[in-house]
Design a protein around this motif. Structure first.
Motif, mmCIF file in Angstrom:
data_model
loop_
_atom_site.group_PDB
_atom_site.id
_atom_site.type_symbol
_atom_site.label_atom_id
_atom_site.label_comp_id
_atom_site.label_asym_id
_atom_site.label_seq_id
_atom_site.Cartn_x
_atom_site.Cartn_y
_atom_site.Cartn_z
ATOM 1 N N GLY A 20 -2.140 -4.147 10.957
ATOM 2 C CA GLY A 20 -1.671 -2.763 10.973
ATOM 3 C C GLY A 20 -0.318 -2.611 10.294
ATOM 4 N N ALA A 21 0.592 -3.578 10.515
ATOM 5 C CA ALA A 21 1.900 -3.536 9.862
ATOM 6 C C ALA A 21 1.764 -3.699 8.353
ATOM 7 C CB ALA A 21 2.804 -4.626 10.436
ATOM 8 N N PHE A 22 0.830 -4.532 7.920
ATOM 9 C CA PHE A 22 0.603 -4.717 6.488
ATOM 10 C C PHE A 22 0.092 -3.434 5.851
ATOM 11 C CE2 PHE A 22 -2.506 -5.701 3.140
ATOM 12 C CZ PHE A 22 -1.641 -6.241 2.197
ATOM 13 N N PHE A 23 -0.894 -2.792 6.478
ATOM 14 C CA PHE A 23 -1.430 -1.554 5.922
ATOM 15 C C PHE A 23 -0.386 -0.435 5.957
ATOM 16 C CE2 PHE A 23 -5.830 -3.264 6.773
ATOM 17 C CZ PHE A 23 -6.134 -3.408 5.433
ATOM 18 N N TRP A 24 0.459 -0.414 6.993
ATOM 19 C CA TRP A 24 1.521 0.585 7.050
ATOM 20 C C TRP A 24 2.510 0.367 5.909
ATOM 21 C CZ3 TRP A 24 6.746 -0.465 7.906
ATOM 22 C CH2 TRP A 24 7.563 0.664 7.991
#
Length: 47
Positions: A20-24
């Motif tokens: 999720g942090a990567f996609f954000w």
């Protein structure tokens, strides 16, 4: 044996958090400029 299921659950939650942090980061445009940071090292002025 129950501890294995708990550790698998925790590791899946951690992996989903990193995903999720990567996609954000990709959505917010943090990797848009790939050229300038590499050139900034070469053109750094020494005072």
């Amino acid at each position: 044996m129950n501890i294995i299921f708990i550790l698998i659950g925790i590791s899946l939650l951690l992996a989903l958090g990193f995903l999720g942090a990567f996609f954000w980061a990709m959505k917010s445009g943090q990797n848009d400029d790939m050229y300038t940071p590499g050139m900034r090292v070469l053109l750094d002025d020494e005072k």
